[in-house]
Design an enzyme around this catalytic site. Structure first.
Site, PDB file in Angstrom:
ATOM      1  N   SER A   1     -20.280  -6.448  19.365  1.00  0.00           N
ATOM      2  CA  SER A   1     -19.892  -5.044  19.354  1.00  0.00           C
ATOM      3  C   SER A   1     -20.212  -4.410  20.699  1.00  0.00           C
ATOM      4  O   SER A   1     -21.072  -4.898  21.428  1.00  0.00           O
ATOM      5  CB  SER A   1     -20.619  -4.292  18.240  1.00  0.00           C
ATOM      6  OG  SER A   1     -20.401  -2.895  18.368  1.00  0.00           O
ATOM      7  N   HIS A   2     -19.533  -3.319  21.004  1.00  0.00           N
ATOM      8  CA  HIS A   2     -19.849  -2.566  22.213  1.00  0.00           C
ATOM      9  C   HIS A   2     -21.209  -1.895  22.113  1.00  0.00           C
ATOM     10  O   HIS A   2     -21.777  -1.502  23.122  1.00  0.00           O
ATOM     11  CB  HIS A   2     -18.784  -1.499  22.468  1.00  0.00           C
ATOM     12  CG  HIS A   2     -17.594  -2.024  23.199  1.00  0.00           C
ATOM     13  ND1 HIS A   2     -16.720  -2.921  22.648  1.00  0.00           N
ATOM     14  CD2 HIS A   2     -17.146  -1.794  24.465  1.00  0.00           C
ATOM     15  CE1 HIS A   2     -15.778  -3.216  23.528  1.00  0.00           C
ATOM     16  NE2 HIS A   2     -16.011  -2.547  24.640  1.00  0.00           N
ATOM     17  N   SER A   3     -21.725  -1.757  20.899  1.00  0.00           N
ATOM     18  CA  SER A   3     -23.014  -1.104  20.703  1.00  0.00           C
ATOM     19  C   SER A   3     -24.040  -2.106  20.184  1.00  0.00           C
ATOM     20  O   SER A   3     -23.796  -2.830  19.217  1.00  0.00           O
ATOM     21  CB  SER A   3     -22.865   0.049  19.705  1.00  0.00           C
ATOM     22  OG  SER A   3     -24.074   0.295  19.033  1.00  0.00           O
TER      23      SER A   3
END
Ligand SMILES: Nc1ncnc2c1ncn2[C@@H]1O[C@H](COP(=O)(O)OP(=O)(O)O)[C@@H](O)[C@H]1O
Ligand SMILES: Nc1ncnc2c1ncn2[C@@H]1O[C@H](COP(=O)(O)OP(=O)(O)O)[C@@H](O)[C@H]1O
Ligand SMILES: [Mg+2]
Ligand SMILES: [Mg+2]
Ligand SMILES: [Mg+2]
Ligand SMILES: [Mg+2]
Lengths: 206, 123, 123, 206
Positions: free
Chosen positions: C10-12
């Site tokens: 994920s980007h986070s």
């Protein structure tokens, strides 16, 4: 039957007892076909219910059930929270204003509870959920138009046991498809405890 | 005029906050609120957290909500019923991907109806 | 015999860890590794983190990977190419919902092929 | 043209300068149609490239490009990382083993880079991505079979400006559909800086 607020509290107290005693068992059932938290969820929810009920006075059955419903909804944290919460909320609405609930009204309340669970869970009988205990119990009570402790307990127990053979199509267990077979549905077992507790409450009165 | 608000419901507090983080980084001018986990941070969903999140982002334009797994849906529906607010829509779309798409649409000033349509088209 | 492993990209960082948290709570006997955010926790994806996650869960049965947004896909593909491992599949499914489904399937001892099929059927 | 490792380093140095100088501008372009981090991403990536290149010796052009490619891939963090990374990696593969790269080989390297970007991004010309700068540049160089600074800069610049009129169908900007029109594509602007830097390097040599 003259079901009062005191009996309603007694019911919740006895249900709480069974759930706390069987907390690990309920979680182990959920471990097999769900996420393993059903005992924790129910124990947390009923603990909060007992706390609420112990710190307030209730005149009407409806008030006890409504308080219990709201508490379960907000504290359980899993699917069983909104489901048992909805059931008790529907029951409280069905008996609103009555100091003593008779058999006929109690049966109506149970019917409303079942309808509420079905609607909330978007599920029907035969999907390996708590509906598979609630539906036969309500049916039996409806036929007899009376809430008899022995019948209640026996119906709930055999319905609970019968969930073993069902393939889940709702709830987390549905992910397991065929493999959900051979395991009891956790929510059906806790529903059984609820009805067994109600039977005891009624017997204590009888 | 405010933009449609977004609520991200997840069984995990971290997941909900992480999804909000991704959306916030990419999309401005849209209120996103995370409602993840139980009150104590355990895995599950909390009716109170969901209600608070809805109230936090609610405005005339409405709110679109996303949930992760089945049981979150029931709590989400209950929260909506209890608040008795207009224009609150629970989307049937993947929680992260749906929230991202909705946020971009909302940032363009799209209406709740248009956003719901875009979600239905995409997922 | 080990079960198919799972990588959540994920980007986070929070979102990836939260998704892992949800899967771990519900599903046992499956190795899930999160590869979220940049090395310093900023929003983005990190080739190194993805590679490390793959290596962490890789075994004979293989690995199924999930990503959140387009650019994560490129890094995921690159990571797979660089490691030159067999049996690593990048799934086209919602990151949270897909990882959950795959984990349940993996926990039943399903093969990578069967899991990929189940994902394609569902999403 | 005799493109050496020193010139390759000079190119990266000049590209880095432009990117650092325009970091905020690149991010503001990305703010309009993406997530606003393109300047940050590119500045972080090229900063790391300069660090690497400054701390090592390189004999071959291929080594400079490979090191730069790997660094961009691992440090940029956004879509532009794997894309510019792939471009430079393909270029390094195309010139492997050569101490001095001639025009023909350089053009081939650029062709491979473009193919790599397309394949990595699963995109074609006209989708409002950096491909819309790379493709016309490669086409022009290919026609001329020589890398001429002026042509390079002009082609890249007008191609970059032309991205304003395109509707995005790839990358984050694609979410905006029609609304992506009227904005420059950030990755195309940084690609222009890359080619403008290369033009300067070649001019410094000429
Ligand atoms: N859609 C549904 N309709 C009716 N009952 C359901 C539904 N989903 C789950 N249940 C019941 O809830 C029980 C699981 O409760 P619990 O473990 O507390 O929730 P969760 O699955 O969110 O962890 C199941 O055993 C089942 O009886
Ligand atoms: N699929 C793709 N193919 C080619 N180029 C792309 C693609 N997706 C994005 N890009 C380029 O990458 C640029 C965005 O880079 P950046 O902002 O660093 O990444 P991110 O979108 O992950 O934040 C875009 O302006 C575009 O030129
Ligand atoms: Mg459970
Ligand atoms: Mg649960
Ligand atoms: Mg960006
Ligand atoms: Mg980015």
């Amino acid at each position: 039957m003259k079901f009062t607020a005191d009996l309603a509290i007694d019911w919740m107290t006895k249900a709480n007892q069974k759930i706390q005693d069987n907390k690990d068992y309920l979680s182990s059932l959920d471990q097999a076909i769900g996420d393993g938290d059903h005992g924790i969820n129910m124990a947390r929810g009923f603990d909060a219910v007992m706390n609420k009920l112990g710190n307030n006075d209730y005149e009407q059955v409806a008030d006890v059930w409504k308080e219990s419903a709201m508490t379960l909804m907000s504290k359980v944290g899993g699917a069983s929270g909104p489901l048992f919460g909805t059931a008790l909320l529907k029951m409280s609405m069905a008996v609103k204003g009555e100091a003593e609930v008779d058999d006929k009204t109690f049966v109506e309340a149970l019917e409303d509870a079942l309808a509420g669970i079905k609607q909330r869970g978007k599920a029907e009988e035969g999907e390996k959920t708590m509906i598979d205990v609630w539906a036969p119990v309500v049916e039996k009570m409806n036929e007899a138009q009376t809430v008899e402790a022995g019948v209640l307990r026996d119906t709930a127990e055999s319905a609970m046991e019968a969930t073993k053979d069902i393939v889940a199509t709702k709830g987390r267990a549905a992910y397991l498809k065929e493999r959900s077979k051979g395991h009891l549905d956790p929510g059906s077992v806790s529903s059984y405890y609820l009805f067994a507790a109600l039977a005891e409450t009624l017997e204590g009165e009888g | 005029m405010a933009n449609v608000g977004i609520v991200v419901i997840s069984h995990s507090e971290k997941a909900a906050e992480g999804i909000k983080e991704i959306v916030d980084q990419a999309v401005g001018k849209v209120a996103v609120e995370a409602a993840g986990g139980l009150e104590d941070g355990e895995i599950g969903t909390s009716l109170e957290k969901i209600q608070a999140a809805i109230q936090h982002v609610h405005n005339d334009q409405g709110v679109v909500m996303f949930y992760d797994l089945g049981s979150a849906k029931m709590n989400a529906e209950m929260a909506i019923e209890m608040l008795e607010l207009e224009n609150v829509h629970l989307a049937e779309a993947p929680v992260l991907e749906g929230a991202y798409l909705a946020a971009v649409e909302a940032s363009m000033g799209k209406s709740l109806k248009e956003i719901v349509k875009a979600l239905e088209k995409e997922f």
